[in-house]
Design an enzyme around this catalytic site. Structure first.
Site, short mmCIF file in Angstrom:
data_model
loop_
_atom_site.label_atom_id
_atom_site.label_comp_id
_atom_site.label_asym_id
_atom_site.label_seq_id
_atom_site.Cartn_x
_atom_site.Cartn_y
_atom_site.Cartn_z
N ASP A 85 16.44 -24.35 -16.91
CA ASP A 85 15.80 -25.51 -17.53
C ASP A 85 14.66 -26.09 -16.69
O ASP A 85 14.55 -25.85 -15.49
CB ASP A 85 16.82 -26.62 -17.76
CG ASP A 85 17.14 -27.36 -16.47
OD1 ASP A 85 17.55 -26.71 -15.49
OD2 ASP A 85 16.96 -28.59 -16.42
N GLU B 188 25.30 -15.97 -11.20
CA GLU B 188 24.38 -17.10 -11.03
C GLU B 188 23.03 -16.76 -11.68
O GLU B 188 22.66 -15.59 -11.78
CB GLU B 188 24.23 -17.38 -9.51
CG GLU B 188 23.28 -18.49 -9.13
CD GLU B 188 23.69 -19.87 -9.62
OE1 GLU B 188 23.89 -20.04 -10.83
OE2 GLU B 188 23.74 -20.80 -8.79
N ASP B 189 22.32 -17.80 -12.14
CA ASP B 189 21.00 -17.55 -12.71
C ASP B 189 19.97 -17.26 -11.61
O ASP B 189 19.20 -16.31 -11.69
CB ASP B 189 20.54 -18.74 -13.59
CG ASP B 189 20.62 -20.09 -12.88
OD1 ASP B 189 21.13 -20.16 -11.74
OD2 ASP B 189 20.20 -21.10 -13.48
N PHE C 191 8.55 -21.99 -9.42
CA PHE C 191 9.49 -22.53 -10.39
C PHE C 191 9.46 -21.71 -11.68
O PHE C 191 8.41 -21.45 -12.25
CB PHE C 191 9.15 -24.00 -10.69
CG PHE C 191 10.19 -24.67 -11.52
CD1 PHE C 191 11.37 -25.10 -10.95
CD2 PHE C 191 10.03 -24.83 -12.89
CE1 PHE C 191 12.36 -25.70 -11.71
CE2 PHE C 191 11.01 -25.43 -13.67
CZ PHE C 191 12.17 -25.87 -13.07
N VAL C 192 10.65 -21.33 -12.14
CA VAL C 192 10.76 -20.56 -13.39
C VAL C 192 11.68 -21.29 -14.37
O VAL C 192 12.54 -22.08 -13.97
CB VAL C 192 11.28 -19.13 -13.13
CG1 VAL C 192 10.24 -18.28 -12.44
CG2 VAL C 192 12.59 -19.14 -12.34
N GLY D 251 23.01 -23.10 -15.85
CA GLY D 251 21.90 -22.14 -15.93
C GLY D 251 22.29 -20.72 -16.24
O GLY D 251 21.52 -19.99 -16.85
N ASP E 192 18.24 -19.78 -4.74
CA ASP E 192 17.02 -20.36 -4.18
C ASP E 192 17.23 -20.57 -2.67
O ASP E 192 16.98 -19.67 -1.88
CB ASP E 192 16.75 -21.67 -4.93
CG ASP E 192 15.45 -22.33 -4.57
OD1 ASP E 192 14.53 -21.64 -4.15
OD2 ASP E 192 15.35 -23.57 -4.72
P1 5GP Z 1 20.29 -23.13 -4.33
O1 5GP Z 1 21.56 -23.81 -3.92
O2 5GP Z 1 20.31 -21.64 -4.14
O3 5GP Z 1 19.08 -23.76 -3.67
O4 5GP Z 1 20.09 -23.52 -5.82
C1 5GP Z 1 20.39 -22.76 -6.90
C2 5GP Z 1 20.16 -23.61 -8.14
O5 5GP Z 1 18.91 -24.31 -8.10
C3 5GP Z 1 20.09 -22.74 -9.36
O6 5GP Z 1 21.35 -22.51 -9.91
C4 5GP Z 1 19.19 -23.55 -10.28
O7 5GP Z 1 19.94 -24.51 -10.97
C5 5GP Z 1 18.28 -24.29 -9.34
N1 5GP Z 1 16.96 -23.63 -9.22
C6 5GP Z 1 16.44 -23.06 -8.12
N2 5GP Z 1 15.23 -22.56 -8.36
C7 5GP Z 1 14.97 -22.80 -9.67
C8 5GP Z 1 13.86 -22.50 -10.55
O8 5GP Z 1 12.83 -21.90 -10.18
N3 5GP Z 1 13.98 -22.93 -11.84
C9 5GP Z 1 15.07 -23.59 -12.30
N4 5GP Z 1 15.06 -23.94 -13.58
N5 5GP Z 1 16.14 -23.88 -11.52
C10 5GP Z 1 16.07 -23.49 -10.21
#
Ligand code: 5GP
Length: 194
Positions: free
Chosen positions: A162, A102-103, A155-156, A48, A106
């Site tokens: 993606d 990081e993108d 969700f974005v 991402g 979450d």
């Molecule tokens: P975390 O471990 O912080 O829950 O997850 C981070 C990862 O979840 C991000 O790198 C991404 O791949 C995915 N993710 C979380 N929220 C979104 C969202 O709104 N859209 C997309 N496309 N990916 C997300």
């Protein structure tokens, strides 16, 4: 900019290319000031973050390096739950100043795991730079020093992120349009891991 459809879901523009560019440029300036003379290594998390990392790197005006890692998640056979494996760390980060790129953060679990892993190499310092942060979704406190923008837990997609493999090429960031609350958070909708 018009709404778009990916598979059967409708998305509306959340951040335009100009807004994304401003955010990235501001982050680049801050990092350039904070890391002057320190030759930091950016570690971008695939997939991402590849678009954001490319723009961020070009917004950084000081000497710096970049490398990429991938996080593989798999179910453990014991009661350990999901295990994250970090693949592809090629640079020696011992004694170096690290910025994880990081993108989106979450739940924060991916970043917590990466921090734990990278600290085992004794870097001189380690910080996180995330284009987006969903503060309401964080499972536990996480110090993200460089945040492009805090967003609600919706969700974005686009600008590298993606929806089930597609949409990474969109130059703007889009948010899911829905009145269906079941779909209204990142966990309920398919996306490739990172
Ligand atoms: P975390 O471990 O912080 O829950 O997850 C981070 C990862 O979840 C991000 O790198 C991404 O791949 C995915 N993710 C979380 N929220 C979104 C969202 O709104 N859209 C997309 N496309 N990916 C997300």
């Amino acid at each position: 900019m018009d709404n778009i459809k990916l598979f059967d879901k409708e998305f509306e523009v959340y951040l335009s290319p100009a807004e994304l560019s401003q955010i990235t440029s501001d982050l680049g300036k801050r990092i350039s000031t904070d890391y002057e003379g320190l030759n930091p290594i950016l570690i971008a998390v695939l997939n991402g973050a590849f678009v954001f990392a490319a723009d961020l790197m070009r917004a950084i005006t000081i000497q710096s390096e970049i490398t990429f890692v991938k996080v593989a998640s798999y179910e453990a056979t014991s009661s350990k739950g999901t295990v994250e494996e970090i693949l592809g760390l090629e640079k020696d980060i011992t004694g170096r100043h690290i910025i994880i790129v990081e993108d989106i953060v979450d739940t924060g679990l991916t970043m917590t795991e990466l921090l734990k892993n990278f600290k085992e190499y004794y870097p001189a310092s380690i910080e996180i730079c995330s284009l987006l942060l969903k503060p309401e979704s964080l499972k536990k406190p996480l110090d993200v020093k460089y945040v492009g923008m805090e967003i609600p837990p919706k969700f974005v997609v686009g600008y590298g992120l993606d929806f089930d493999g597609i949409g990474r090429n969109l130059p703007a960031l889009y948010q899911l349009v829905t009145s269906d609350l079941a779909l209204d958070n990142g966990q309920e909708i398919d996306h490739e891991e990172n």
